[in-house]
Motif scaffolding. Structure first.
Motif, PDB file in Angstrom:
ATOM      1  N   GLY A  81       0.772  -1.227   0.000  1.00 20.03           N
ATOM      2  CA  GLY A  81       0.000   0.000   0.000  1.00 20.03           C
ATOM      3  C   GLY A  81       0.805   1.280   0.000  1.00 20.03           C
ATOM      4  N   GLY A  82       2.118   1.179   0.087  1.00 20.28           N
ATOM      5  CA  GLY A  82       2.951   2.373   0.068  1.00 20.28           C
ATOM      6  C   GLY A  82       3.384   2.737  -1.333  1.00 20.28           C
ATOM      7  N   SER A  83       4.257   3.747  -1.431  1.00 21.39           N
ATOM      8  CA  SER A  83       4.718   4.228  -2.739  1.00 21.39           C
ATOM      9  C   SER A  83       6.243   4.250  -2.808  1.00 21.39           C
ATOM     10  CB  SER A  83       4.157   5.622  -3.004  1.00 21.39           C
ATOM     11  OG  SER A  83       4.522   6.517  -1.964  1.00 21.39           O
ATOM     12  N   GLU A  84       6.864   3.221  -2.247  1.00 22.65           N
ATOM     13  CA  GLU A  84       8.320   3.099  -2.263  1.00 22.65           C
ATOM     14  C   GLU A  84       8.734   1.930  -3.143  1.00 22.65           C
ATOM     15  OE1 GLU A  84       9.173   2.577   1.872  1.00 22.65           O
ATOM     16  OE2 GLU A  84       8.183   4.476   2.428  1.00 22.65           O
ATOM     17  N   LEU A  85       9.857   2.098  -3.835  1.00 25.40           N
ATOM     18  CA  LEU A  85      10.422   1.049  -4.686  1.00 25.40           C
ATOM     19  C   LEU A  85      11.428   0.287  -3.830  1.00 25.40           C
ATOM     20  CD1 LEU A  85      10.605  -0.117  -7.581  1.00 25.40           C
ATOM     21  CD2 LEU A  85      12.347   1.611  -8.059  1.00 25.40           C
ATOM     22  N   ILE A  86      11.091  -0.969  -3.493  1.00 19.69           N
ATOM     23  CA  ILE A  86      11.812  -1.695  -2.448  1.00 19.69           C
ATOM     24  C   ILE A  86      12.422  -2.980  -2.988  1.00 19.69           C
ATOM     25  CG2 ILE A  86      11.619  -2.756  -0.167  1.00 19.69           C
ATOM     26  CD1 ILE A  86       8.932  -1.105   0.080  1.00 19.69           C
ATOM     27  N   ASN A  87      13.700  -3.163  -2.698  1.00 24.28           N
ATOM     28  CA  ASN A  87      14.346  -4.449  -2.958  1.00 24.28           C
ATOM     29  C   ASN A  87      14.292  -5.246  -1.656  1.00 24.28           C
ATOM     30  OD1 ASN A  87      15.829  -6.438  -4.337  1.00 24.28           O
ATOM     31  ND2 ASN A  87      17.766  -5.638  -3.560  1.00 24.28           N
ATOM     32  N   ASN A  88      13.283  -6.106  -1.547  1.00 17.62           N
ATOM     33  CA  ASN A  88      13.040  -6.841  -0.304  1.00 17.62           C
ATOM     34  C   ASN A  88      13.767  -8.187  -0.324  1.00 17.62           C
ATOM     35  OD1 ASN A  88      11.904  -7.256   2.234  1.00 17.62           O
ATOM     36  ND2 ASN A  88      10.075  -8.217   1.405  1.00 17.62           N
ATOM     37  N   TYR A 237      13.822   3.033  -2.421  1.00 12.73           N
ATOM     38  CA  TYR A 237      13.935   4.329  -3.095  1.00 12.73           C
ATOM     39  C   TYR A 237      12.552   4.957  -3.204  1.00 12.73           C
ATOM     40  CZ  TYR A 237      18.606   2.832  -4.637  1.00 12.73           C
ATOM     41  OH  TYR A 237      19.913   2.419  -4.673  1.00 12.73           O
ATOM     42  N   ARG A 238      12.526   6.279  -3.237  1.00 11.46           N
ATOM     43  CA  ARG A 238      11.263   6.993  -3.441  1.00 11.46           C
ATOM     44  C   ARG A 238      11.559   8.406  -3.977  1.00 11.46           C
ATOM     45  NH1 ARG A 238       9.324   8.323   2.850  1.00 11.46           N
ATOM     46  NH2 ARG A 238      10.816  10.026   3.215  1.00 11.46           N
ATOM     47  N   ALA A 239      10.490   9.106  -4.392  1.00 10.60           N
ATOM     48  CA  ALA A 239      10.589  10.498  -4.871  1.00 10.60           C
ATOM     49  C   ALA A 239      11.651  10.647  -5.961  1.00 10.60           C
ATOM     50  CB  ALA A 239      10.890  11.436  -3.700  1.00 10.60           C
ATOM     51  N   ILE A 240      11.612   9.761  -6.939  1.00 11.70           N
ATOM     52  CA  ILE A 240      12.621   9.733  -8.000  1.00 11.70           C
ATOM     53  C   ILE A 240      12.205  10.672  -9.131  1.00 11.70           C
ATOM     54  CG2 ILE A 240      13.889   8.242  -9.588  1.00 11.70           C
ATOM     55  CD1 ILE A 240      12.791   5.870  -7.768  1.00 11.70           C
ATOM     56  N   LYS A 241      13.061  11.645  -9.431  1.00  9.78           N
ATOM     57  CA  LYS A 241      12.780  12.592 -10.508  1.00  9.78           C
ATOM     58  C   LYS A 241      14.032  12.839 -11.337  1.00  9.78           C
ATOM     59  CE  LYS A 241       9.125  15.106  -8.057  1.00  9.78           C
ATOM     60  NZ  LYS A 241       8.665  16.427  -7.568  1.00  9.78           N
ATOM     61  N   ILE A 242      13.836  12.987 -12.639  1.00 14.85           N
ATOM     62  CA  ILE A 242      14.929  13.306 -13.562  1.00 14.85           C
ATOM     63  C   ILE A 242      14.536  14.601 -14.270  1.00 14.85           C
ATOM     64  CG2 ILE A 242      16.333  12.523 -15.496  1.00 14.85           C
ATOM     65  CD1 ILE A 242      15.520   9.650 -14.790  1.00 14.85           C
ATOM     66  N   ALA A 243      15.213  15.684 -13.923  1.00 22.68           N
ATOM     67  CA  ALA A 243      14.888  17.004 -14.461  1.00 22.68           C
ATOM     68  C   ALA A 243      15.961  17.441 -15.466  1.00 22.68           C
ATOM     69  CB  ALA A 243      14.785  18.021 -13.327  1.00 22.68           C
ATOM     70  N   PRO A 244      15.631  18.375 -16.365  1.00 23.96           N
ATOM     71  CA  PRO A 244      16.628  18.865 -17.301  1.00 23.96           C
ATOM     72  C   PRO A 244      17.740  19.625 -16.605  1.00 23.96           C
ATOM     73  CG  PRO A 244      14.627  20.176 -17.429  1.00 23.96           C
ATOM     74  CD  PRO A 244      14.311  19.003 -16.567  1.00 23.96           C
ATOM     75  N   LEU A 245      18.946  19.513 -17.133  1.00 25.27           N
ATOM     76  CA  LEU A 245      20.093  20.237 -16.588  1.00 25.27           C
ATOM     77  C   LEU A 245      20.100  21.646 -17.169  1.00 25.27           C
ATOM     78  CD1 LEU A 245      22.791  20.023 -14.957  1.00 25.27           C
ATOM     79  CD2 LEU A 245      23.890  19.404 -17.114  1.00 25.27           C
ATOM     80  N   ALA A 246      20.091  22.636 -16.314  1.00 20.38           N
ATOM     81  CA  ALA A 246      20.063  24.032 -16.758  1.00 20.38           C
ATOM     82  C   ALA A 246      21.366  24.372 -17.482  1.00 20.38           C
ATOM     83  CB  ALA A 246      19.866  24.965 -15.576  1.00 20.38           C
TER      84      ALA A 246
END
Length: 247
Positions: A81-88, A237-246
């Motif tokens: 039920g969570g929102s984490e990417l887990i290697n269990n 892991y969680r809150a994974i974002k890939i943003a453009p490099l300024a």
């Protein structure tokens, strides 16, 4: 004699305008795509991720909520039920590396990562250049080449701020891809322009002459996936974002 207009012939001015408009739209589309912040993990399931095969080993990656197991602090207790990417996984060699189907080039990658006691993982930028993930709590004053935040085989972190196992760590990775000419020949090495761990800048302008071991295929390229090492120990892991490099 005045030439009669040919209805089958497109006037040059209109043709030029059509080509210019098409080129402009293509350019705007490319700029829009380049400016898009990507979220490779949807927080619900493993769509958009692939396990890197390794013999008959099965992947232990799941989505849920992780915390250190009270009965064994070296393991996770995972609830759905969570929102984490887990290697269990229960230990070394008992799960697989996981990489995104989304690929990136120059980017600012932000994410949070947590490990239980004595566990080990790694963040492979473009699937080939590893930033170490480890329970390094207590080693802030004397970090080594294998501690949390180290660039594997290249450089230990400078003045890191480590957190206890079971606590979330925040990474901010400013990345520049290797450059290639029209023939595919590399003209400039990749660089970690800046790496920030828990608010502390631990690397700046670190040149990478080649990939680190254990990546997707060991080849340098203009774009690649995000890979998380999964064959060493439990990690979330969680809150994974890939943003453009300024620029």
């Amino acid at each position: 004699m005045k030439e009669k207009p040919n209805p089958m012939k497109t006037p040059t001015r209109i043709l030029d305008l059509t080509l210019l408009t098409g080129a402009l739209l293509a350019s705007l589309a490319a700029t829009s795509f380049a400016a898009e912040t990507l979220q490779p993990f949807n927080g619900k399931n493993l769509d958009g991720w692939k396990a890197k095969p390794e013999g008959n080993t099965a992947s232990q990656w799941v989505v849920g909520t992780a915390k250190p197991n009270p009965a064994d602090p070296k393991q996770f207790q995972v609830t759905p039920g969570g929102s984490e990417l887990i290697n269990n996984t229960s230990g070394h060699g008992k799960s697989l590396d996981l990489y995104s189907t989304v690929r990136h080039g120059d980017a600012i990658i932000t994410l949070e990562v947590m490990v239980p006691k004595e566990s080990n993982s790694g963040i492979y930028v473009m699937g080939e250049y590893e930033i170490q993930v480890l329970d390094s709590f207590g080693n802030d004053q004397n970090p080594g080449p294998g501690d949390m935040g180290a660039i594997y085989g290249a450089q230990p972190p400078k003045k890191p701020k480590y957190r206890a196992p079971g606590e979330w760590n925040h990474y901010e990775i400013h990345w520049q891809v290797p450059r290639f000419d029209a023939n595919g020949k590399k003209t400039a090495n990749a660089r970690f322009l800046k790496v920030v761990l828990n608010g502390a800048t631990i690397h700046e302008n670190l040149e990478m002459p080649g990939p680190t071991p254990g990546g997707v295929d060991g080849k340098e390229k203009p774009m690649g996936p995000l890979l998380f090492q999964g064959n060493h120990g439990p990690v979330a892991y969680r809150a994974i974002k890939i943003a453009p490099l300024a620029r």
